[in-house]
Design a protein around this motif. Sequence first.
Motif, PDB file in Angstrom:
ATOM      1  N   CYS A 278       0.725  -0.975   0.629  1.00  0.00           N
ATOM      2  CA  CYS A 278       0.189  -0.192   0.134  1.00  0.00           C
ATOM      3  C   CYS A 278       0.665   0.854   0.062  1.00  0.00           C
ATOM      4  CB  CYS A 278      -0.686   0.270   1.146  1.00  0.00           C
ATOM      5  SG  CYS A 278      -1.881   1.581   1.269  1.00  0.00           S
TER       6      CYS A 278
ATOM      7  N   CYS B 185      -1.585   0.449  10.501  1.00  0.00           N
ATOM      8  CA  CYS B 185      -1.571   0.334   9.075  1.00  0.00           C
ATOM      9  C   CYS B 185      -0.662  -1.051   9.993  1.00  0.00           C
ATOM     10  CB  CYS B 185      -1.696   0.227   7.817  1.00  0.00           C
ATOM     11  SG  CYS B 185      -2.086   2.049   7.745  1.00  0.00           S
TER      12      CYS B 185
ATOM     13  N   CYS C 245      -9.708   0.824   6.034  1.00  0.00           N
ATOM     14  CA  CYS C 245      -8.787   0.892   6.101  1.00  0.00           C
ATOM     15  C   CYS C 245      -8.933   1.778   6.765  1.00  0.00           C
ATOM     16  CB  CYS C 245      -8.973   1.278   4.582  1.00  0.00           C
ATOM     17  SG  CYS C 245      -7.156   2.650   4.160  1.00  0.00           S
TER      18      CYS C 245
HETATM   19  S1  SF4 Z   1      -5.312   0.935   6.230  1.00  0.00           S
HETATM   20 FE1  SF4 Z   1      -5.387   1.416   4.487  1.00  0.00          FE
HETATM   21  S2  SF4 Z   1      -3.936   3.031   4.314  1.00  0.00           S
HETATM   22 FE2  SF4 Z   1      -3.604   1.546   5.664  1.00  0.00          FE
HETATM   23  S3  SF4 Z   1      -2.382  -0.556   4.857  1.00  0.00           S
HETATM   24 FE3  SF4 Z   1      -4.409  -0.956   4.672  1.00  0.00          FE
HETATM   25  S4  SF4 Z   1      -4.902   0.219   3.197  1.00  0.00           S
HETATM   26 FE4  SF4 Z   1      -2.838   0.965   3.431  1.00  0.00          FE
END
Ligand code: SF4
Length: 340
Positions: A312, A319, A336
């Motif tokens: 990502c 994350c 997310c």
């Molecule tokens: S939570 Fe969202 S910003 Fe964080 S790695 Fe996962 S997809 Fe990416």
Amino acid sequence: MVERAFSVEDTLLRGAGATPMLELQSVEKRFDLSAPLLRRLVSGEGRRVLRAVDGVSLAIPRGTTLALVGESGSGKSTLARLAVGLHRAEAGRVLFDGLALDEVLRNPAQRRRLQMIFQDPYASLNPRWRAGAIIAEPLRLYRLCANRAALRERVAELLAAVGLAAEDAEKYPHEFSGGQRQRISIARALASNPDFLVCDEPTSALDVSVQAQIINLMGRLQRELGLTYLFISHNLAVVRQVSDRVGVVYGGRLVELAEAEELFATPRHPYTAALLAALPDPHRPGAERQIVGGEMVNPLAPPEGCGFHPRCPLATPVCRRERPALRAVRGGLVACHAAA
Ligand code: SF4
Ligand SMILES: Nc1ncnc2c1ncn2[C@@H]1O[C@H](COP(=O)(O)OP(=O)(O)O)[C@@H](O)[C@H]1O
Ligand SMILES: [Mg+2]
């Protein structure tokens, strides 16, 4: 979060209002790929458990199409098989029209209401049976025709419904083209008067022009018969055309769920955005496609936190630590940390 009468979660996950045709409640499917016990004791290796579906909830309102998208290996087919009882969930519940799926499968009058169409019609049609016998099988199984004449008439009607001729009943699967074979699969699926069809990559093995014909046929049948579809495809151009709502699956988890128009206009999850960026641009047909960089998550050893973090562009330290829950944002549900 503030409770509302019909929250976005209610609508998208549980299907507010009428009972949804299909509902998944936190379903999980694991495959145990461990070596036999004795070998593990000798070699000292641990169990190897693959989490193909990891806590997915969603609902499909009747008469609508939910499409599931995601790269190969993300868990779409496993979800499809869970939805029709070809796999049993280790955890969570599958409800069909408000009834536990196990109950539905035990009762032929209910069981006939759900059917599945597969990617490869050649593999799913018995090569030694004529098309007529293939289509008649569910009619016989569920005793839907009183006599031979009624059976023959119904087979002809089903062939006509999928754009084939009554004489085609006499032919064997190898005598048809790929598109015609998929029409036979659809006719067989329709034979039991189903309400719900699970279609796993139904056009992926077909030429582009034939794909469009099958998609049009499925759309017409949905309107005429009031069918509900769970439609699986890795082809976003097809999904855009057929779906009311779209679920994006990554590493066995639902990472985004939204109305199709909303999702294509404003993808909220970075993975959805990456998938859309890989779509060929209709205004620049020859242009090189951007593909999602990095490797698909290894389902035997998923990363901590968000499964998408190694790939990502927006990943932050949180994350890598915390798994983001699916939550409501404007326009849909997304798992997310960065989504607003
Ligand atoms: S939570 Fe969202 S910003 Fe964080 S790695 Fe996962 S997809 Fe990416
Ligand atoms: N019967 C099975 N036994 C072991 N692993 C499986 C089985 N079916 C699927 N898997 C694994 O589960 C994951 C999800 O697969 P699948 O649902 O087929 O994904 P998709 O349809 O999105 O390509 C993959 O890692 C796949 O290898
Ligand atoms: Mg698949």
